[in-house]
Design an enzyme around this catalytic site. Structure first.
Site, PDB file in Angstrom:
ATOM      1  CG  HIS A   1     -45.506 105.357  85.662  1.00  0.00           C
ATOM      2  ND1 HIS A   1     -45.846 104.102  85.190  1.00  0.00           N
ATOM      3  CD2 HIS A   1     -45.084 106.043  84.570  1.00  0.00           C
ATOM      4  CE1 HIS A   1     -45.602 104.037  83.898  1.00  0.00           C
ATOM      5  NE2 HIS A   1     -45.149 105.197  83.477  1.00  0.00           N
TER       6      HIS A   1
ATOM      7  CG  HIS B   1     -41.452 103.820  85.847  1.00  0.00           C
ATOM      8  ND1 HIS B   1     -42.144 102.654  85.705  1.00  0.00           N
ATOM      9  CD2 HIS B   1     -41.567 104.459  84.649  1.00  0.00           C
ATOM     10  CE1 HIS B   1     -42.627 102.577  84.484  1.00  0.00           C
ATOM     11  NE2 HIS B   1     -42.309 103.648  83.819  1.00  0.00           N
TER      12      HIS B   1
ATOM     13  CD  GLU C   1     -46.459 103.764  79.438  1.00  0.00           C
ATOM     14  OE1 GLU C   1     -46.291 104.233  80.573  1.00  0.00           O
ATOM     15  OE2 GLU C   1     -45.569 103.178  78.793  1.00  0.00           O
TER      16      GLU C   1
ATOM     17  CG  HIS D   1     -41.084 101.917  77.234  1.00  0.00           C
ATOM     18  ND1 HIS D   1     -41.007 102.992  76.384  1.00  0.00           N
ATOM     19  CD2 HIS D   1     -42.265 102.051  77.868  1.00  0.00           C
ATOM     20  CE1 HIS D   1     -42.088 103.746  76.522  1.00  0.00           C
ATOM     21  NE2 HIS D   1     -42.878 103.186  77.402  1.00  0.00           N
TER      22      HIS D   1
ATOM     23  CG  HIS E   1     -46.728 109.119  80.030  1.00  0.00           C
ATOM     24  ND1 HIS E   1     -45.406 109.140  79.640  1.00  0.00           N
ATOM     25  CD2 HIS E   1     -46.842 108.041  80.858  1.00  0.00           C
ATOM     26  CE1 HIS E   1     -44.766 108.127  80.203  1.00  0.00           C
ATOM     27  NE2 HIS E   1     -45.605 107.441  80.945  1.00  0.00           N
TER      28      HIS E   1
ATOM     29  CE1 TYR F   1     -46.082 106.891  77.143  1.00  0.00           C
ATOM     30  CE2 TYR F   1     -44.836 105.577  75.584  1.00  0.00           C
ATOM     31  CZ  TYR F   1     -44.974 106.139  76.834  1.00  0.00           C
ATOM     32  OH  TYR F   1     -44.005 105.946  77.779  1.00  0.00           O
TER      33      TYR F   1
END
Lengths: 307, 107, 307, 107
Positions: free
Chosen positions: C153, C199, C265, C246, C214, C255
């Site tokens: 993503h 996501h 990431e 997260h 990112h 990251y």
């Protein structure tokens, strides 16, 4: 998900002794009992599941699987799928809302392998267990045993795989993710998915109709699979095989039995699927490796011990 | 605790079984394979035996694989019987969907 | 996937020095270079991806993201989506087939946050890298560095999140999986999915248009994230933050930056999504925990350092 | 190997920087925070400084944050300059999308 079928939503499993079964699925697998009904059935869910239940236990004098249900996106999709099944010549049975508590109407049908499936659009939304939908913590404390993440899929044994394929793929919008072909090119195993998971339901060829191989529950990590194996020994639970890896799907797995002899799997990892993926094929010549990637031989139980 | 002798007349194997222990579990503990081991839960019918002599108690078994009329005649699942005396057993042919058939299909 | 958009298919990233960038994405991330074109662009893929490329590097005097592309199920869906975008008032640009090598025509559009996206239906199917589609081994030997599993993503920073939401959700068939709401109830972050992943693309509110936060690549396990962190130090690569978890998505992450300052990431785990899931909400009062679940405070870089 | 002195006139911090080392890396090694640390790759413009005195070499920098006319005047990114002499630098205001604005929006 192209026809609106979303995911495996529930499975109803027959058990010989309800108390033993509930203890197994809660204390050992880590599922949560959410309700019971006046038929004596017990409803359970795994913690990440947003609906009220995904596993229903029914006491009976013979173990096995009564039916597996798939949730569809909405009532319109359910109506259309019902029509498509009928048009295709698949007989459907109407199960009224509330026959399973807090579940909407279900459309039940039996495929030529002898297994009963259901489609439904509504079930009480209770949210994930033990975590809020606002600022949710990473995981709920207080889970038991293997801390099963979700009911993931079932594997059924039966005949007429080609006819079953047609219904799932052509009518219900599933995709063939993986298959086992014999030297004549006949498909003797089919792993079907309706979304990104490598299988939502799977079938292996077997002469007798309607046999239940296992219900599978997802775990987060290989570490969790090891811990599950430890718990299987700690509780003197009947083990089948594992921890190991499958060749098919490449999932990391352990198999064991509930107190009535129904096989359970807990697994993690494995491949993912998109609708443009070509199916992965295993040849029966490599069936041992396809099933148990490390030993590369089948244990007799995997192909013959069913409920 | 009482300990009973179990003799498998088909294979000639014999082993001891403690009071309260299933015949199948006792066999597995001695690392014998004279009865096929399936689910160990009375569900799959894989460990079906014929009890020729002796008394035992039964746990819950699938009616499909151990219907009452068969149990009456001593046709039971080894994973779900608990000896009350010494037993003489023999193996019985596997249920309908035999491994041979399946193996042929998948070879 | 209800409108036929399947998954993130590629991202084109601008780099200041091509040689350094290729070394970063191959040696460190473990992607595989699959082609170069006469514009000097370099094409790469991660090993589980079935299409020829998912990452395109373009040398330029300013880093950042040129566009992100989504693969749709077929040409019919592409035509329909194109029409729906135009009907909705979104200007589309036709990028002819082969502008990216071995990729079919692309429909490009820019959303009000200032970011360019593309839809396409065809790309050369090369299969997973290093494993056969018949009797496939569990993983290919010979992968480098972090052994990235797939491009997963992107996160973009820009204004007009509500308008961007409308395009992705109402026109393209994405779902809102997670969001961050400020005390007035304004959505300041939106995590959008088109399938089971938590996501496929995400946006965080930012005054300046078109900023790139990112590109993210999936790893199998938390162990692999730790190993990625080790490699970041071994190669003296610019680290941002991690390994950590997260709050949003609950993914496990680290990251770092490519040699041109584009943030990368790598992550594993995290929640899954189905279309009936209600969105997960984080409040800005808990933004620190939403972003970095363990420290529970933001590092300034995360909100401000962009390309 | 030559070692140069870098003085940040805005904050009063000073630190040594080895030949071939970037000013930002030298600063980070001394655990100083007198220049903001961003991507460390010449891409984000976060570590922009004004070089007041001294000579240096430049690595590749984003033209957006360090356009040639600015570089000419010594407005450069600390992560991408390598001293050839002692340097005197000062901080410059952060680029347009400043953290203050963002913070306000998200508070």
């Amino acid at each position: 998900m192209k026809k609106g079928v979303m995911r495996p939503g529930h499975v109803q499993i027959r058990v010989l002794d309800m108390d033993e079964a509930v203890k197994h699925y809660t204390d050992l697998l880590g599922m949560i009992e959410t309700d019971r009904d006046d038929q004596g059935r017990v409803y359970l869910k795994a913690w990440t599941e947003v609906d009220k239940f995904s596993l229903v236990l029914r006491e009976a004098d013979e173990p096995g699987c009564d039916f597996m249900g798939f949730k569809v996106v909405d009532e319109a999709a359910l109506n259309q799928l019902e029509k498509d099944l009928v048009d295709y010549g698949v007989g459907v049975e109407q199960i009224p809302a509330e026959e399973l508590k807090d579940c909407g109407r279900r459309v039940r049908f039996t495929v030529p392998s002898g297994h009963a499936f259901e489609l439904y659009a509504d079930k009480k939304y209770t949210g994930k267990w033990g975590v809020s939908s606002v600022n949710p913590e990473a995981w709920p404390r207080g889970l038991q045993g293997m801390k099963a993440v979700r009911f993931d899929h079932c594997l059924f044994y039966g005949p007429e795989l080609a006819a079953v394929y047609d219904i799932f793929v052509n009518v219900l919008g599933f995709h063939l993710a993986e298959q086992v072909l014999d030297p004549e090119g006949t498909r003797v195993a089919q792993f079907l998915t309706v979304s990104m998971k490598e299988h939502d339901v799977a079938f292996i060829h077997h002469e007798e109709k309607g046999k239940f191989h296992h219900a599978s529950f997802y775990l987060d990590t290989w570490e969790a699979v090891l811990r599950a194996a430890d718990l299987i020994s700690m509780t003197d639970t009947s083990i089948d095989i594992g921890p190991t890896r499958h060749g098919l799907t490449h999932g990391q797995t352990i198999y064991f039995f509930d107190p009535s002899g129904n096989r359970n799997e807990v697994f993690c990892g494995g491949d993912y699927f998109y609708p443009d993926h070509k199916p992965v094929t295993w040849k029966t010549e490599e069936l041992g490796k396809a099933i148990f990637y490390h030993d590369r031989v089948l244990n007799e139980r995997f192909m013959t011990v069913l409920t | 605790m009482a300990v009973f002798q179990v003799v498998n007349r088909t294979t000639g194997d014999h082993f001891t079984c403690q009071e309260g222990q299933s015949v199948l579990k006792a066999m597995e503990q001695r690392d014998l394979k004279c009865v096929p081991v399936g689910c160990r839960g009375g569900g799959c019918g894989f460990c079906k035996i014929q009890v020729l002599e002796g008394h035992f108690e039964c746990g819950k078994m699938s009616k499909r694989h151990a219907p009452p009329e068969a149990v009456e005649k001593g046709e039971v699942l080894a994973c779900r019987i608990y000896p009350l005396t010494d037993l003489i057993i023999e193996c019985v042919p596997l249920p309908e969907a035999a491994p041979a058939k399946q193996t042929t299909k998948n070879r």
